[in-house]
Enzyme design. Structure first.
Site, PDB file in Angstrom:
ATOM      1  N   TYR A   1       0.663  -1.273  -0.177  1.00  0.00           N
ATOM      2  CA  TYR A   1      -0.064  -0.138  -0.002  1.00  0.00           C
ATOM      3  C   TYR A   1       0.936   1.276   0.137  1.00  0.00           C
ATOM      4  O   TYR A   1       0.513   2.422  -0.713  1.00  0.00           O
ATOM      5  CB  TYR A   1      -0.808  -0.213   1.011  1.00  0.00           C
ATOM      6  CG  TYR A   1      -1.720   1.167   1.473  1.00  0.00           C
ATOM      7  CD1 TYR A   1      -2.913   1.311   0.764  1.00  0.00           C
ATOM      8  CD2 TYR A   1      -1.672   2.152   2.455  1.00  0.00           C
ATOM      9  CE1 TYR A   1      -3.740   2.353   0.694  1.00  0.00           C
ATOM     10  CE2 TYR A   1      -2.330   3.151   2.635  1.00  0.00           C
ATOM     11  CZ  TYR A   1      -3.488   3.199   1.797  1.00  0.00           C
ATOM     12  OH  TYR A   1      -4.133   4.598   1.849  1.00  0.00           O
TER      13      TYR A   1
ATOM     14  N   LYS B   1       1.008   4.180  -2.946  1.00  0.00           N
ATOM     15  CA  LYS B   1       0.570   5.513  -2.454  1.00  0.00           C
ATOM     16  C   LYS B   1       1.649   6.548  -2.953  1.00  0.00           C
ATOM     17  O   LYS B   1       1.454   7.655  -3.275  1.00  0.00           O
ATOM     18  CB  LYS B   1       0.038   5.593  -1.098  1.00  0.00           C
ATOM     19  CG  LYS B   1      -1.432   4.832  -0.959  1.00  0.00           C
ATOM     20  CD  LYS B   1      -2.420   5.347  -1.813  1.00  0.00           C
ATOM     21  CE  LYS B   1      -3.843   5.081  -1.425  1.00  0.00           C
ATOM     22  NZ  LYS B   1      -4.846   5.629  -2.228  1.00  0.00           N
TER      23      LYS B   1
END
Length: 308
Positions: free
Chosen positions: A176, A180
């Site tokens: 993640y 991001k």
């Protein structure tokens, strides 16, 4: 959804919001509609880990917007495929005849410590977050470029969704965090490449209570007692997203904003810190000594987000 006497901030604009069936995306879609936008509500209706599919959430949000007097249409395609992203843009154009704003928001989590992180979980999270930003941006950008070349320069906006995990890392979220952080790089490139076509591209790093955060950060994300300000409500993030997607944010591009509760922060990325130039090659020992001397003069790094 706005009064006739006072047009909304996005009156007449057509806005796409991905991952808009729940959480932040739902809040954004409703907020845009409340400011007069016509909204394409995209959502696959998957679970928090990306499993399963259901068109229900997107249609529920469309029904909520219409019940409040707004205009919206549902789109259930997979925006991490070229076909799905292209059909998303076509839905806006076929339904409303134009596209003004793209809000990339879709995503899910598959948290693991790095040594336990399966390749499939890495690929799935990078796919939905990073590829799921790239492909809608590519197809929307191609449309706006064609408009500009035809002499119809748009006042178009893109709002990408990063995270504190992308800014500072997050323990147990290597996939993640990488996705991001990649979105931040993509935002800067898109702002530079599309600016000449009348397109502004910015990113937010929000903190709010969603299916992705309410369990991982349960204590922080808990709703308050009756009457207290709900600092982690996703609706707190949407006003900035609406403004960034409106003509009122003209000249603002290539920026990253951290936002939660009532706080908005302009984030400033990598900038040169202490430096030393010998003018010749160093030995490894000399390089190490120089690095330590520079680190002693450097600022304290930001703690890893979500460390535990």
């Amino acid at each position: 959804m706005t009064s006739a006497a006072k047009p909304g901030l996005c009156e007449g604009r057509v806005v796409i919001v991905t991952g808009a069936g729940r959480g932040l995306g739902r809040a954004h879609a409703r907020a845009y509609a409340a400011e007069g936008a016509r909204v394409v509500v995209n959502d696959l209706g998957v679970g928090p880990d990306g499993s399963g599919e259901s068109g229900g959430p997107a249609h529920d949000v469309v029904a909520e917007i219409r019940a409040a007097g707004g205009e919206a249409v549902a789109h259930g395609g997979d925006i991490a495929t070229s076909e799905g992203a292209a059909s998303l843009v076509r839905t806006a154009l076929d339904t409303y005849g134009r596209l003004d704003t793209l809000v990339n928001n879709a995503g899910f989590l598959r948290d693991r410590m790095l040594v336990n992180l399966d390749e499939d979980d890495w690929d799935a999270v990078l796919r939905v977050h990073l590829k799921g930003h790239f492909l809608p941006l590519k197809h929307a950008g191609a449309h706006w470029r064609a408009e500009a070349k035809a002499g119809r320069v748009p006042h178009a906006c893109v709002v990408n969704t990063s995270s504190g995990a992308g800014l500072a890392g997050s323990v147990g979220q290597g996939n993640y965090s990488a996705a991001k952080a990649g979105i931040l790089g993509l935002t800067l490139v898109a702002a530079a490449e599309l600016g000449g076509y009348g397109v502004r591209v910015n990113a937010i790093a929000p903190a709010a209570r969603t299916r992705m955060t309410e369990q991982t950060f349960a204590d922080t994300m808990a709703a308050p007692g009756d009457g207290a300000f709900d600092a982690m409500a996703p609706e707190n993030v949407s006003p900035l997203v609406v403004w960034l997607g409106s003509a009122a944010s003209a000249e603002v591009t290539g920026r990253v904003f951290e936002t939660e509760a009532g706080r908005i922060t302009v984030m400033e990325g990598w900038r040169p810190g202490p430096t030393a130039d010998k003018g010749a090659r160093r030995t490894p020992a000399e390089a190490g000594a120089t690095a330590l001397e520079l680190l002693a003069r450097a600022g304290v790094p930001q703690p890893v987000y979500g460390a535990r």
